[in-house]
Structure formats: C-alpha cells, structure tokens
Motif scaffolding. Sequence first.
Motif: not given
Length: 374
Positions: A19-31
């Motif tokens: 669920l955390g991955l899905w909610l934050l998917r728009d900002v996770l790419l560079p990390f």
Amino acid sequence: MTIQKQVGFWIAALVVFALGLWLLRDVLLPFVAGLALAYLLDPLADRLERLGLGRLGATLLILGLFVLGFVLVLFLLAPLVAGQVGSFVANLPAYAARLQRLALDYGQPIVERLGGPQSLRDVEASVGDLVSQGAGWLTAFLRSLWSGGQALVSIVALLVVTPVVAFYLLIDWDHMVEAVDSWLPRPHQATIRELFVEINAAIAGFIRGQTAVCLILGTFYAIGLSVLGLNFGVLIGLSAGLLSFIPYVGSLTGLLLSVGVAIVQFWPDGLMVAATLGVFVFGQFVEGNILSPKLVGASVGLHPVWLMFALLAFGSLFGFVGLLLAVPLAAAAGVLARFALRRYLASSLYSGAPRSIAGHEPALITDVRAAGDA
C-alpha cells in the motif's frame, strides 16, 4: 507467538508495504533507482575496500566514474538516437503502408483463390484500417513520452537525485545490512539468513548478468544493422538490446522491426533482408550458448514466463517503479515458493506419515526400512 499470529503479522506487513508503494509511486522513482544502483555497485566497493581504499573513497571513485561514463554515453548517443526516433516516427505511416502493399501484392493469388475479388478488397480495407490505427497509436505514444512537464520533472529528478541517493546508500550499505540482520527474530535467524543469501544470489545473478548481456547485444545489433546500412539501425539495435532484459521479447521485437524496415528499404533484394535476419539469428545463438550461460547462469531460478508476468503486473500497478522492483520481488517470491515447497515435501502433509516424536521415527517406517534392507 503462535504460527497463526506470525503469519498474520507478516501478511499485514506485506499489505502495508504494498500500500505504501502504491501511494508513493509517483515520488519513489529516484530513490528506487538509487537503491538499485547502490546494490549493483556494492560488490565493486567491497573489492576496492579489500585493496586498501576507504569506503568513502571507493564510493566517490565508483560513482564518479559511473556518472562520467553515463554523461559521455548520453552526449554521444542522445543526438543520434533522438534524430532516429524523430525520423522513425515521421516515416512510420509510409513504412506501414509500403509493407501493407507488399503483403497484399504477394498474397493476392491466395486471397482471391480462397474468397474471390471481394475478399481481397475486404482484406485490403481491414489491413489498411488496422495499420493506420496502429501507426497512429504508436506515433502518438512516442510523442507523448516527451510531452508534458511531469515527464520532464521525473527525468530531471532521476538524473539529479538518483546519484545522491546511491552515494549515501553505498557508503552505509554494510551498516544497513548489519542493522537488518540484528532485527531478525532469533529463533529463525539461521533460516532467514539462508533465504536472504539465496534471494541475493538470484537477484544478483540475473540483474548483473542480464545487464551485461543487454549491453553486449545492444552494441552488437546496433553495429551489425548499421554496417548493413539499415535505416534506424542504431535505434532498433539499442532498443532490441535493452528489451532483451525480458527474455525473448527484445530479440523478437528487434527482429520484426528490422526485417520490416529491411523489406521496405531493400526489397526485392532478398540477400540484404536475409543478412538483416542473420544478424538476429547470430545474436540469439551467441546469447543462448555463450552469454547467458556464462554471465547469467542456470541457477537464477527466474522462469521467463514468471518474469514477464511480474514485469507486466508490477509495471501496470506502479509504473516505472514497478518495473525496477519486479525482478527483485519476483526473485524473492521464487525463492520463498521453493522454500515452502521443500518444507511441504518434507512434511507429513505430503508423505501422509505421522511425524517423529523426540527424534525417533515411527515404528511403521522403521519396520519398512528394515524389511527393505533385508
């Protein structure tokens, strides 16, 4: 804690993580990209440490060389690839129409024999609509990749934030591993460590090996097609090499594109079309018999079908972040599934025999083995 509570806890943790991955998917790419880069470069940093270089110096040297090499490749290839992408998009409708005309010309006797002249006209209209719609969709898709401010912001964030994230993670990698190891439940520490070692071997064997295979194949295809004088040879070759990360997809895509372009460009010179086909046949032979066995190995345990499913599933759920996470999560799921299968095959659920008590085998099993020895 009972087994039921443990299973419930880990299922709940997995749900919260997803669920955390899905909610934050728009900002996770560079990390996520920085984490993947640090994971790939950690063995090299460890090797430099064993040679006497400090962790900070090793990290600065590795990332500096990596960024420098990436920038050089970007400046050398970006203008060429961008020009070929623009030309390919502009010429795609004409190439599709030419292929349609050739297919109908050579297939006309068969179509007329099966259904008559009206069938030929129906097939021509249907193929024309299909080709035009497909070409229009692909053209719009390629152009949309570079349109919109969000895509530009994502690219800038990827290029700027990723090296910084990778730098800090690479410096503290060993400390993070020790910290995670200290969190493991003590009664199951040895089993979990064994599973982590197996997962790491699967991920490292596939990602590092397949990345090398993709780079070698992309370079070979690009050079081979360019030597033949094929239009968009560099673009098709590099695309086929990069897509080779998904087994069979890259080579098949590059084969269809290159042969289609070769037919439009060289026909009726069948020798050049055959030479274009030969580049991919030779590339597949080298990959299957030399590159993959040497660089990837047979012990990775990632079946091509399972890998393609994971890439499509995670890509549709989390976008490009899902594509980066698909291989590690698929490898981990495969290791856990094999571990569960081994436990099942060793249990009474599979054999139907009663479990041993206090280390002693049931009398029935002992009697059967004694009879067999006799």
